[in-house]
Enzyme design. Structure first.
Site, PDB file in Angstrom:
ATOM      1  N   LEU B  14       0.351  -1.301  -0.352  1.00  0.00           N
ATOM      2  CA  LEU B  14       0.207   0.376  -0.070  1.00  0.00           C
ATOM      3  C   LEU B  14       1.270   1.106   0.060  1.00  0.00           C
ATOM      4  O   LEU B  14       0.790   2.378   1.349  1.00  0.00           O
ATOM      5  CB  LEU B  14      -0.880   0.054   1.089  1.00  0.00           C
ATOM      6  CG  LEU B  14      -2.396  -0.928   1.066  1.00  0.00           C
ATOM      7  CD1 LEU B  14      -3.251  -0.512   1.712  1.00  0.00           C
ATOM      8  CD2 LEU B  14      -3.069  -0.777   0.215  1.00  0.00           C
ATOM      9  N   HIS B  15       1.176   1.345  -1.105  1.00  0.00           N
ATOM     10  CA  HIS B  15       2.220   2.844  -1.137  1.00  0.00           C
ATOM     11  C   HIS B  15       1.696   2.975  -2.344  1.00  0.00           C
ATOM     12  O   HIS B  15       1.073   2.539  -3.330  1.00  0.00           O
ATOM     13  CB  HIS B  15       3.260   2.247  -1.497  1.00  0.00           C
ATOM     14  CG  HIS B  15       4.252   1.304  -0.886  1.00  0.00           C
ATOM     15  ND1 HIS B  15       5.644   0.699  -0.731  1.00  0.00           N
ATOM     16  CD2 HIS B  15       4.136   0.955   0.730  1.00  0.00           C
ATOM     17  CE1 HIS B  15       5.914   0.481   0.565  1.00  0.00           C
ATOM     18  NE2 HIS B  15       5.254   0.316   1.169  1.00  0.00           N
ATOM     19  N   ALA B  16       2.110   4.850  -2.526  1.00  0.00           N
ATOM     20  CA  ALA B  16       2.132   5.332  -3.596  1.00  0.00           C
ATOM     21  C   ALA B  16       0.417   5.195  -4.332  1.00  0.00           C
ATOM     22  O   ALA B  16      -0.565   5.545  -3.930  1.00  0.00           O
ATOM     23  CB  ALA B  16       3.741   5.027  -5.015  1.00  0.00           C
TER      24      ALA B  16
END
Lengths: 574, 91
Positions: B14-16
């Site tokens: 759950l990045h960017a």
């Protein structure tokens, strides 16, 4: 009028000036009377709306141009509308009676600091985005118009006192015709970025911000390092032609990027890349070169809030090694101190940092840092062809001491049943004259050596390369440089051990011809110099290179060397 | 209150962009929504990008999403589905 500076990235530009003065928020703790809180909240909301409009505009423009950077601004919008920060800011204004600016500043700082502590490198980088959005909001709270280099209204010549890494990272490459700054030299951050983007740049031109006016037309000759104000029509015409010629020539040279670096008489030269991080643009260069001749690992340590963990380092090293596969990757162990300092280590200020506790010496005095890096590197060694290089080696004691660390780390890995490659080569940077003069002894204890010509020149000629007052004494073509390198190369060659050059001279316009003649058969350089150097190699014979090297070693001055090489190589350089 | 568990399945975690998509989806709902890392017990407001990022949710992390409010069931199910869809990363 003509002004002069350091040409750090060649090219020619004719265009209008864009004076860049970054917004610097000056925030102090201030409280407001109860009666004013509603108004402060309203001001914050208005500033937020304005910031949103700015971001939307930038994002839409970039999306239309299919520019990857649109993502950055989309993330900034997310940050601007973060519900938790929004609630906290309003709480600070209404309950703590802080001014809107102080509330915004303290809340954004708080969350940026929180992300600084996250172990994940990618997430930590987001902290910089939070700070960017903070400045955008604070600027709007002051009602100041945006000045931003990531999106320019029209093509322009950017003029600044100095550019920060965040200014240059998001630079609007299509619209920046050239860069002029009042500070900065050959090795500054701006120079490196300008070179990698191929933007002409003249740095260190004093008082430019007060001399030049917004939108005035100027000529930038970043081949000679000259700037002309109020140019005549003839001058403009002349430089537009020069610009055309320069572009055609640059295109011709570019064709050489993918050729094999084989000399006229079949002698093979290795062309390697210097890399400063593991960013995509640096990894993409792998197809054009024979490996990485210098992997500077400092970027993992600089501009951070804390030391990088073993895991973080391992991930990056593995990425580079995997990308290069069987091609050697020469990883230089930590080289900080001197001009590169880190805030979180609390290192004492030294009288002579370049002669002080830097690089390997610093690693010896901070064994944990050194061992963590060695461990990460050895763990990554199974993913490619790792060569380990020790910087600032002055004696055999240094080599032996470092080897003890390496053995300790290997033992620990074995005890914990962690795999590493037994084929890791261990070598040294030759940048201190003392080790060059006992190269025959050093060669018996290491697998390879690489000349760091920037520091070698600094230490050999006793010139602080950061001091602009004495830059004329910093002579990298000093005949002593070539004599010393020739001597050390012979010593290594006798034992069949490879020697390379990874300093500026490796990708220099003229010097590679001499270096090859001295017996050095690996040259490492920034991606911007690869094509030009390959062109030089393929047009030269080894016999000629040897002749040049022999002649240069007998010369008396740096100027004589330069003039001789320019005339001998003039046909190839055309 | 309604809650459900799942495991982060997309490669980037759950990045960017996935984080951004997640927030955009969460803010559509009226309920208060939280996301919790089951290994450390750390939890965060699921509508805040900053808090979400601070959890550093990588591939393989087990999480629980819980919500309280009028649309709590649809909210939780919708966010769980989004995570399980791998944010369109696998083709």
């Amino acid at each position: 009028m003509k002004y002069e500076g350091n040409s750090v990235s060649e090219g020619i530009a004719v265009g209008e000036v864009y004076l860049y003065t970054p917004f610097i928020p000056r925030i102090q703790e201030e409280t407001i009377p109860e009666s004013q809180t509603a108004e402060e909240v309203a001001q914050y909301q208005t500033a937020k709306e304005r910031a949103k409009r700015e971001l939307d505009k930038i994002k839409n423009k970039l999306e239309q141009e299919k520019d990857e950077k649109a993502k950055i601004f989309s993330a900034h919008l997310d940050i601007l509308f973060d519900t938790v920060m929004d609630e906290d800011i309003i709480f600070f204004i209404t309950n703590k009676k802080y001014s809107s600016s102080y509330a915004v500043s303290s809340i954004f700082d708080k969350y940026a600091k929180m992300l600084d502590k996250v172990a994940d490198e990618l997430i930590r980088e987001r902290a910089a985005d939070i700070r960017d959005v903070k400045n955008r909001l604070l600027r709007n709270l002051r009602g100041i118009e945006e000045k931003n280099l990531s999106i320019l209204e029209k093509p322009a010549i950017v003029v600044a006192h100095d550019l920060t890494p965040s200014d240059t990272a998001t630079l609007d490459r299509k619209n920046v015709l050239a860069i002029i700054s009042e500070t900065g030299g050959e090795t500054s951050h701006t120079a490196i970025i300008a070179k990698s983007y191929g933007i002409p740049a003249v740095l260190g031109v004093k008082n430019m911000m007060s001399v030049l006016r917004q939108d005035e037309k100027v000529i930038v000759d970043a081949v000679k390092g000259e700037i002309f104000t109020e140019p005549s029509a003839e001058q403009i015409e002349y430089y537009l032609e020069e610009k055309q010629k320069y572009a055609e020539n640059a295109k011709k040279i570019k064709e050489f990027i993918s050729v094999q670096p084989v000399m006229q008489d079949g002698h093979n030269i290795g062309v390697y890349l210097n890399i400063g991080s593991a960013k995509p643009q640096e990894l993409e260069g792998s197809v054009y070169v024979d490996g990485v001749g210098l992997f500077r690992t400092e970027f993992l340590f600089l501009g951070k809030e804390q030391l990088p963990t073993e895991e973080e380092q391992f991930t990056i090293y593995r990425k580079v090694l995997t990308t290069y596969g069987e091609k050697p990757v020469i990883l230089r162990t930590l080289d900080i101190g001197g001009d590169k300092t880190v805030s979180y280590m609390d290192l004492p200020i030294e009288e002579n940092p370049f002669l002080g506790n830097r690089a390997l010496r610093l690693c010896f005095s901070h064994p944990e840092i050194f061992k963590t890096q060695l461990k990460a590197a050895y763990r990554a060694s199974v993913y490619g062809n790792l060569w380990l290089m020790l910087p600032m080696v002055g004696s055999l004691d240094d080599i032996r001491k470092a080897k003890v660390f390496i053995e300790e780390v290997k033992t620990e890995l074995r005890q914990n049943a962690i795999a590493y490659s037994e084929n890791v080569k261990v070598g040294i940077m030759i940048e201190i004259p003392s080790i060059a003069l006992i190269a025959d002894k050093a060669a018996k204890e290491v697998d390879f050596a690489s000349f760091g010509t920037n520091d070698l020149c600094q230490y050999l000629t006793a010139v602080d390369r950061m001091n602009p007052q004495i830059s004329e004494y910093y002579q990298s073509y000093h005949p002593a440089m070539f004599r010393l390198m020739g001597y050390a190369t012979e010593a290594f060659a006798k034992l069949g051990k490879p020697v390379s050059v990874c300093g500026e001279l490796g990708g220099d316009l003229l010097a590679p011809a001499v270096l090859i003649g001295l017996g050095i058969n690996k040259l490492s350089m920034g991606i911007g110099s690869v094509a030009r150097t390959k062109k030089l190699i393929t047009h030269l014979s080894f016999e000629k290179a040897k002749k040049l090297a022999a002649a240069v070693k007998e010369m008396s001055t740096a100027a004589e060397v330069e003039q001789y090489l320019k005339s001998e190589l003039s046909e190839i350089l055309q | 209150m309604y809650s459900k568990k799942t495991v982060i399945a997309n490669n980037t975690g759950l990045h960017a962009r996935p984080a951004s998509d997640f927030i955009a989806n969460a803010t559509k709902f009226k309920s208060r929504i939280f996301i919790k890392r089951l290994d450390s017990g750390d939890e965060a407001n699921a509508k805040s990008i900053i808090m979400l990022l601070s959890l550093a949710l990588d591939k393989g992390t087990e999480v629980e999403i819980y919500a309280e409010g009028e649309d709590e069931i649809t909210a939780v199910n919708s966010l769980i589905d989004l995570i399980d869809s791998k944010f369109g990363e696998d083709k």
